[in-house]
Design a protein around this motif. Structure first.
Motif, PDB file in Angstrom:
ATOM      1  N   SER A  67      90.113  37.716 -41.791  1.00  0.00           N
ATOM      2  CA  SER A  67      88.852  38.367 -41.430  1.00  0.00           C
ATOM      3  C   SER A  67      88.294  37.783 -40.138  1.00  0.00           C
ATOM      4  N   ALA A  68      88.393  36.461 -39.971  1.00  0.00           N
ATOM      5  CA  ALA A  68      87.903  35.815 -38.748  1.00  0.00           C
ATOM      6  C   ALA A  68      88.706  36.280 -37.540  1.00  0.00           C
ATOM      7  N   ILE A  69      90.016  36.451 -37.704  1.00  0.00           N
ATOM      8  CA  ILE A  69      90.862  36.877 -36.587  1.00  0.00           C
ATOM      9  C   ILE A  69      90.533  38.308 -36.174  1.00  0.00           C
ATOM     10  N   PHE A  70      90.349  39.183 -37.156  1.00  0.00           N
ATOM     11  CA  PHE A  70      90.039  40.562 -36.805  1.00  0.00           C
ATOM     12  C   PHE A  70      88.598  40.714 -36.339  1.00  0.00           C
ATOM     13  N   GLY A  71      87.727  39.840 -36.782  1.00  0.00           N
ATOM     14  CA  GLY A  71      86.389  39.790 -36.200  1.00  0.00           C
ATOM     15  C   GLY A  71      86.458  39.386 -34.740  1.00  0.00           C
ATOM     16  N   ALA A  72      87.315  38.404 -34.440  1.00  0.00           N
ATOM     17  CA  ALA A  72      87.519  37.977 -33.052  1.00  0.00           C
ATOM     18  C   ALA A  72      88.086  39.121 -32.215  1.00  0.00           C
ATOM     19  N   LEU A  73      88.990  39.903 -32.799  1.00  0.00           N
ATOM     20  CA  LEU A  73      89.570  41.044 -32.094  1.00  0.00           C
ATOM     21  C   LEU A  73      88.502  42.075 -31.747  1.00  0.00           C
ATOM     22  N   ASN A  74      87.606  42.363 -32.692  1.00  0.00           N
ATOM     23  CA  ASN A  74      86.529  43.329 -32.441  1.00  0.00           C
ATOM     24  C   ASN A  74      85.614  42.860 -31.316  1.00  0.00           C
ATOM     25  N   LEU A  75      85.203  41.594 -31.364  1.00  0.00           N
ATOM     26  CA  LEU A  75      84.319  41.075 -30.320  1.00  0.00           C
ATOM     27  C   LEU A  75      85.041  40.991 -28.973  1.00  0.00           C
ATOM     28  N   TYR A  76      86.317  40.661 -29.010  1.00  0.00           N
ATOM     29  CA  TYR A  76      87.132  40.637 -27.793  1.00  0.00           C
ATOM     30  C   TYR A  76      87.136  42.015 -27.126  1.00  0.00           C
ATOM     31  N   LEU A  77      87.333  43.059 -27.929  1.00  0.00           N
ATOM     32  CA  LEU A  77      87.347  44.420 -27.391  1.00  0.00           C
ATOM     33  C   LEU A  77      85.977  44.823 -26.870  1.00  0.00           C
ATOM     34  N   ASP A  78      84.910  44.405 -27.564  1.00  0.00           N
ATOM     35  CA  ASP A  78      83.552  44.693 -27.079  1.00  0.00           C
ATOM     36  C   ASP A  78      83.329  44.058 -25.715  1.00  0.00           C
ATOM     37  N   PHE A  79      83.699  42.790 -25.584  1.00  0.00           N
ATOM     38  CA  PHE A  79      83.528  42.067 -24.318  1.00  0.00           C
ATOM     39  C   PHE A  79      84.350  42.736 -23.223  1.00  0.00           C
ATOM     40  N   LEU A  80      85.595  43.031 -23.537  1.00  0.00           N
ATOM     41  CA  LEU A  80      86.515  43.571 -22.542  1.00  0.00           C
ATOM     42  C   LEU A  80      86.041  44.926 -22.026  1.00  0.00           C
ATOM     43  N   ASN A  81      85.618  45.786 -22.933  1.00  0.00           N
ATOM     44  CA  ASN A  81      85.157  47.114 -22.525  1.00  0.00           C
ATOM     45  C   ASN A  81      83.853  47.030 -21.742  1.00  0.00           C
ATOM     46  N   MET A  82      82.940  46.161 -22.164  1.00  0.00           N
ATOM     47  CA  MET A  82      81.694  45.996 -21.428  1.00  0.00           C
ATOM     48  C   MET A  82      81.990  45.490 -20.013  1.00  0.00           C
ATOM     49  N   PHE A  83      82.921  44.562 -19.897  1.00  0.00           N
ATOM     50  CA  PHE A  83      83.321  44.033 -18.589  1.00  0.00           C
ATOM     51  C   PHE A  83      83.879  45.141 -17.695  1.00  0.00           C
ATOM     52  N   GLN A  84      84.751  45.981 -18.246  1.00  0.00           N
ATOM     53  CA  GLN A  84      85.370  47.027 -17.439  1.00  0.00           C
ATOM     54  C   GLN A  84      84.360  48.074 -16.989  1.00  0.00           C
ATOM     55  N   PHE A  85      83.438  48.454 -17.876  1.00  0.00           N
ATOM     56  CA  PHE A  85      82.425  49.438 -17.491  1.00  0.00           C
ATOM     57  C   PHE A  85      81.449  48.861 -16.459  1.00  0.00           C
ATOM     58  N   LEU A  86      81.106  47.582 -16.612  1.00  0.00           N
ATOM     59  CA  LEU A  86      80.262  46.958 -15.600  1.00  0.00           C
ATOM     60  C   LEU A  86      80.968  46.866 -14.255  1.00  0.00           C
ATOM     61  N   LEU A  87      82.270  46.597 -14.306  1.00  0.00           N
ATOM     62  CA  LEU A  87      83.042  46.468 -13.080  1.00  0.00           C
ATOM     63  C   LEU A  87      83.108  47.786 -12.319  1.00  0.00           C
ATOM     64  N   MET A  88      83.036  48.908 -13.063  1.00  0.00           N
ATOM     65  CA  MET A  88      83.118  50.221 -12.433  1.00  0.00           C
ATOM     66  C   MET A  88      82.003  50.445 -11.413  1.00  0.00           C
ATOM     67  N   PHE A  89      80.792  49.962 -11.720  1.00  0.00           N
ATOM     68  CA  PHE A  89      79.711  50.199 -10.766  1.00  0.00           C
ATOM     69  C   PHE A  89      79.115  48.922 -10.174  1.00  0.00           C
ATOM     70  N   MET A  90      79.580  47.747 -10.611  1.00  0.00           N
ATOM     71  CA  MET A  90      79.144  46.503  -9.992  1.00  0.00           C
ATOM     72  C   MET A  90      80.181  45.952  -9.019  1.00  0.00           C
ATOM     73  N   GLY A  91      81.454  46.258  -9.270  1.00  0.00           N
ATOM     74  CA  GLY A  91      82.531  45.687  -8.486  1.00  0.00           C
ATOM     75  C   GLY A  91      82.628  46.263  -7.088  1.00  0.00           C
ATOM     76  N   ASN A  92      83.078  45.438  -6.168  1.00  0.00           N
ATOM     77  CA  ASN A  92      83.321  45.867  -4.800  1.00  0.00           C
ATOM     78  C   ASN A  92      84.739  46.434  -4.730  1.00  0.00           C
ATOM     79  N   ASN A  93      84.835  47.761  -4.764  1.00  0.00           N
ATOM     80  CA  ASN A  93      86.124  48.431  -4.835  1.00  0.00           C
ATOM     81  C   ASN A  93      86.814  48.398  -3.475  1.00  0.00           C
ATOM     82  N   GLU A  94      88.044  47.918  -3.481  1.00  0.00           N
ATOM     83  CA  GLU A  94      88.822  47.864  -2.236  1.00  0.00           C
ATOM     84  C   GLU A  94      89.699  49.116  -2.072  1.00  0.00           C
TER      85      GLU A  94
END
Length: 272
Positions: free
Chosen positions: A245-272
């Motif tokens: 349960s702890a491992i799959f909880g970690a997986l869920n939070l990992y995916l939340d972090f990763l997706n939030m990072f990617q969506f933020l990068l879409m409009f915060m990142g300096n696109n080359e």
């Protein structure tokens, strides 16, 4: 003469009450300590997964690009030079395999791992998945500047910490958010598929903003859900189930972090 038996009776009952209270207190303390250990394992496993992803993405990007024009196999419009390895993984049909491999592993393997694998097997599954995600994310080092990637990561980390802390400490039941947030994820997927054909900057911006909000909500929701699952099953004493349960909880939070990072990068990142 009449008071002695009464006093003895009261003392006996008081002793029983103290014993029950002590036992209840010790059980409560044990659950609290177990919950802290459980959450530490969740966050620790998630953090290791993030490190694996970051190192894999950085290493693959390093192998795929070069600064030596004599070693370059191709040049991108932004001036970046690709090695033969980079040319294969970023410009051929293999890029679609790399992009879809993590999804295939996640959706096809999660149920089997949860049902049949040991806690150690589930952890290995998570780390393999994190490595595949690193491979698929390596292209961000070509599309965005290193400064914007670092800046977005720090913003995501601060936001994630605050949202997860809220989900852990709030007394409000936010389980009702689940169905709404899942509908939001489905809507985002549909909108992203549509925008592949439309190529609309306005729609892309809307997707990015809504994506950040959806996964911010999921961070708080998943944290509270991990906590509640532990509290609901801790008294059963099934340590193997709790470990998975702890491992799959970690997986869920990992995916939340990763997706939030990617969506933020879409409009915060300096696109080359």
């Amino acid at each position: 003469m009449l008071r002695a038996p009464k006093a003895s009776f009261l003392e006996s009952n008081m002793a029983d009450f103290n014993t029950i209270s002590a036992n209840a207190g010790s059980r409560s303390a044990a659950i609290d300590a177990g919950l802290r250990a459980h959450m530490n394992k969740v966050y620790g496993t998630m953090s290791i997964g993030m490190v694996i992803t970051a190192v894999a993405a950085w290493a693959i990007a390093g192998l795929a690009t070069t600064t030596d024009a004599n070693m370059a196999a191709a040049q991108l419009p932004n001036g970046k030079l690709l090695t033969s390895f980079g040319l294969v993984i970023y410009t051929t049909w293999l890029k679609y395999v790399i992009m879809l491999a993590p999804l295939a592993v996640l959706f096809l393997g999660m149920g089997t791992v949860m049902r049949r694998a040991s806690a150690a097997g589930a952890q290995l599954f998570f780390f393999i998945f994190a490595t595949l995600i690193g491979l698929s994310l390596s292209s961000i080092f070509i599309r965005y500047t290193g400064h914007s990637i670092t800046q977005t990561f720090l913003v995501t980390a601060i936001a994630f910490a605050g949202l997860s802390l809220y989900g852990y400490t709030t007394k409000k039941d936010i389980s009702g958010w689940g169905s709404f947030l899942i509908m939001g994820v489905i809507g985002l997927v549909v909108a992203m598929i549509v925008n592949i054909f439309l190529q609309s900057p306005a729609l892309l911006f809307a997707i990015s903003a809504i994506g950040v909000l959806v996964f911010a909500g999921l961070t708080a929701y998943d944290t509270q859900n991990i906590k509640n699952e532990y509290l609901a099953h801790a008294h059963h004493g099934d340590q193997e189930w709790l470990a998975k349960s702890a491992i799959f909880g970690a997986l869920n939070l990992y995916l939340d972090f990763l997706n939030m990072f990617q969506f933020l990068l879409m409009f915060m990142g300096n696109n080359e």
